[in-house]
Design an enzyme around this catalytic site. Structure first.
Site, short mmCIF file in Angstrom:
data_model
loop_
_atom_site.label_atom_id
_atom_site.label_comp_id
_atom_site.label_asym_id
_atom_site.label_seq_id
_atom_site.Cartn_x
_atom_site.Cartn_y
_atom_site.Cartn_z
N GLU A 1 0.39 -1.30 0.24
CA GLU A 1 -0.04 -0.01 0.04
C GLU A 1 0.81 1.35 0.31
OE1 GLU A 1 -3.69 -1.80 2.10
OE2 GLU A 1 -3.33 -0.53 3.47
N GLU B 1 -5.27 -8.51 -0.79
CA GLU B 1 -5.97 -8.21 0.38
C GLU B 1 -7.06 -7.36 -0.44
OE1 GLU B 1 -4.82 -5.20 3.02
OE2 GLU B 1 -2.65 -5.85 2.60
C1 BGP Z 1 -4.68 -2.51 5.57
C2 BGP Z 1 -2.92 -3.03 5.20
C3 BGP Z 1 -2.98 -4.91 6.00
C4 BGP Z 1 -4.20 -4.80 7.17
C5 BGP Z 1 -5.37 -4.30 6.47
C6 BGP Z 1 -6.69 -4.22 7.01
O1 BGP Z 1 -4.54 -1.22 4.62
O2 BGP Z 1 -2.37 -3.44 4.45
O3 BGP Z 1 -1.84 -4.74 6.98
O4 BGP Z 1 -4.50 -4.46 8.05
O5 BGP Z 1 -5.22 -2.47 5.56
O6 BGP Z 1 -6.84 -2.66 8.52
P1 BGP Z 1 -6.97 -2.80 9.67
O7 BGP Z 1 -6.03 -3.86 10.33
O8 BGP Z 1 -6.70 -1.65 9.88
O9 BGP Z 1 -7.71 -3.63 9.59
#
Ligand code: BGP
Length: 475
Positions: free
Chosen positions: A179, A372
């Site tokens: 990201e 993701e």
């Molecule tokens: C993205 C990241 C992850 C992950 C995901 C979910 O931004 O790449 O590392 O954590 O989001 O977000 P969160 O963990 O804040 O729910």
């Protein structure tokens, strides 16, 4: 059949959110370690609250996380049981170079990932490796100022050279920075930036972005030179920007925010700065320090594929609108009344997934990889650790249906799909364990209590069936 033969189904994690063992195996401290759970996490992640060491009175969830460092064999066996074709994980930079600027890597760290990759291979699971998932050695932040310093390009080149050399033949799919656009929203997390009083934050962010973009292009070059079989991709926190209304002012706002987001992939995929970005930097008086060599490296080393995370779309309104604000993965947006919202206030928009996939494919015409996607929710396990997580199945089913349509009806080239957090892990945004994404439940709470025992949720069996039928049976 909608999904091509060999489609890479799997799940994705990040080192700091699952490994723990922060001070074992010669590992050094990183920015992600000193992000506490609780009210100050946001300010630390944004670089406005300086916290470069562990401080008394705080709980740091990454220190132990779900202790995957010691449980990885058990966890990979569970992924294999679900039929994973790929497992996306990230390298903890400070396991390889504890300080970041040493000449020689830490063998124990290299061996740890080698063992892990071999464990995956044992089950026919293809590793998909994120070189850095938000982590930066704390020493490089204290002594060099993080990614605002060009010297980090050399540290990163050294890191990737070691990784590509050591894991040649074991790993084929690589992502340079997780990201990468998160620099603009969580600059300490994305680039190790802590802002000084009165500092021009826009300049610091774009200079850091430039350095990461150049480092990413170098990684692509080095990776291809070491092994021409390597496939190297970029990674974007994606999600189309919707205008709140058809008022051209809202439409224009959505366009500008979209460009701000795509800037990174425009450079990584096309090999040069787009004009809208050059003009914006000129207006802001920002000199990113582009050299002739940078230009050439960027131009000659574009990515092989585009990967991205998708959680939701972002609805935006012009600044003078009265639309109500909403949250959603660190991106400011307004409430969209056509969508439902998760327990954490993130929009749920499966059709937006198809829209986003098409938007990215139209723009770059390169194979895509969804790395993701998932639902963070509160789970209530029974006494055996079983969770009937129909809400998670429902979320994933609806998103996979839209991805299927994008492939089958829109003709998008797609390499694979990894859900976020196939096993419960620490939330990047909040530091909580209670924001769960997994098919596998982990007995651990927000304050570090629990046995760390793993158990299968209902979605475990559902995803297994999805993979076994190559996405045909989503019921
Ligand atoms: C993205 C990241 C992850 C992950 C995901 C979910 O931004 O790449 O590392 O954590 O989001 O977000 P969160 O963990 O804040 O729910």
């Amino acid at each position: 059949m909608a999904f091509p033969e060999g489609f890479l189904w799997g799940g994705a994690t990040a080192a700091n959110q699952c490994e723990g063992a922060y001070n074992e195996g010669g590992r050094g401290v990183a920015n992600v370690d000193v992000m506490p759970h609780g009210a100050d996490r946001q300010a630390v992640g944004c670089g406005t609250r300086k916290m470069l060491d562990f401080e008394d009175g705080y709980f740091y969830p990454a220190q132990k996380a779900i202790d995957m460092y010691h449980h990885y064999k058990e966890d990979i066996a569970l992924f294999a049981e679900m039929g994973f074709k790929t497992y996306r994980l990230s390298i903890g930079w400070t396991r390889i170079f504890p300080l970041g600027d040493e000449a020689e890597p830490n063998e124990e760290g290299l061996q740890f990932y080698e063992d892990l990759f071999r464990e995956c291979k044992k089950y026919g699971i293809e590793p998909l490796v994120t070189i850095t998932h938000f982590d930066c050695p704390i020493h490089l932040i204290k002594e060099y100022g993080g990614w605002r310093n060009r010297e980090l390009i050399d540290m990163y080149k050294k890191l990737v050279t070691v990784l590509f050399t050591r894991y040649k033949g074991l790993v084929k799919y690589w992502l340079t920075f997780n990201e990468i656009n998160m620099i603009l929203h969580m600059p300490f997390m994305g680039a190790g930036l802590v802002f000084e009083e009165g500092e021009n934050q826009i300049a610091a962010k774009y200079i850091s972005a430039h350095n990461e973009l150049v480092a990413s292009a170098w990684a692509t070059k080095i990776g291809h030179e070491i092994d021409p079989e390597n496939k190297i991709g970029c990674m974007l926190a994606a999600g189309s920007f919707y205008p709140y209304t058809c008022n051209p002012k809202d439409v224009r706002e959505a366009q500008v925010r979209g460009q701000e987001n795509y800037f990174f992939v425009d450079v990584q995929s096309r090999g040069y700065y787009p004009n809208y970005a050059l003009k914006m930097l000129e207006r802001e008086g920002v000199d990113v320090g582009m050299t002739e060599e940078d230009k050439q490296i960027l131009a000659e080393n574009t990515v092989d594929f585009i990967s991205f995370s998708y959680y939701n779309t972002r609805t935006v309104a012009s600044p003078d609108s009265s639309a109500e604000n909403a949250s959603g993965n660190a991106f400011a947006s307004v409430k969209n009344s056509y969508l439902t919202y998760t327990d954490w206030g993130w929009p749920v928009d499966p059709l937006g997934f198809r829209i986003t996939i098409n938007e990215i494919y139209d723009r770059y015409q390169k194979p895509l990889f969804v790395v993701e996607n998932g639902l963070g929710a509160i789970d209530e396990p029974d006494e055996n650790g079983y969770v009937a997580d129909d809400y998670r199945i429902d979320y994933l089913r609806k998103h996979i249906e839209q991805m299927k349509a994008a492939i089958e009806e829109d003709g998008v080239e797609m390499l694979g799909y990894t859900t976020w957090g196939p096993i419960d892990l620490v939330s990047a945004g909040t530091g909580e364990m209670s924001k769960r994404y997994g098919f596998i439940y982990v007995d651990r709470d927000d304050y570090g209590n629990g046995t760390l025992a793993r158990s299968k949720k209902k979605s475990f069996f559902w995803y297994k069936k999805v993979i076994a039928t190559n996405g045909e049976d989503l019921a």
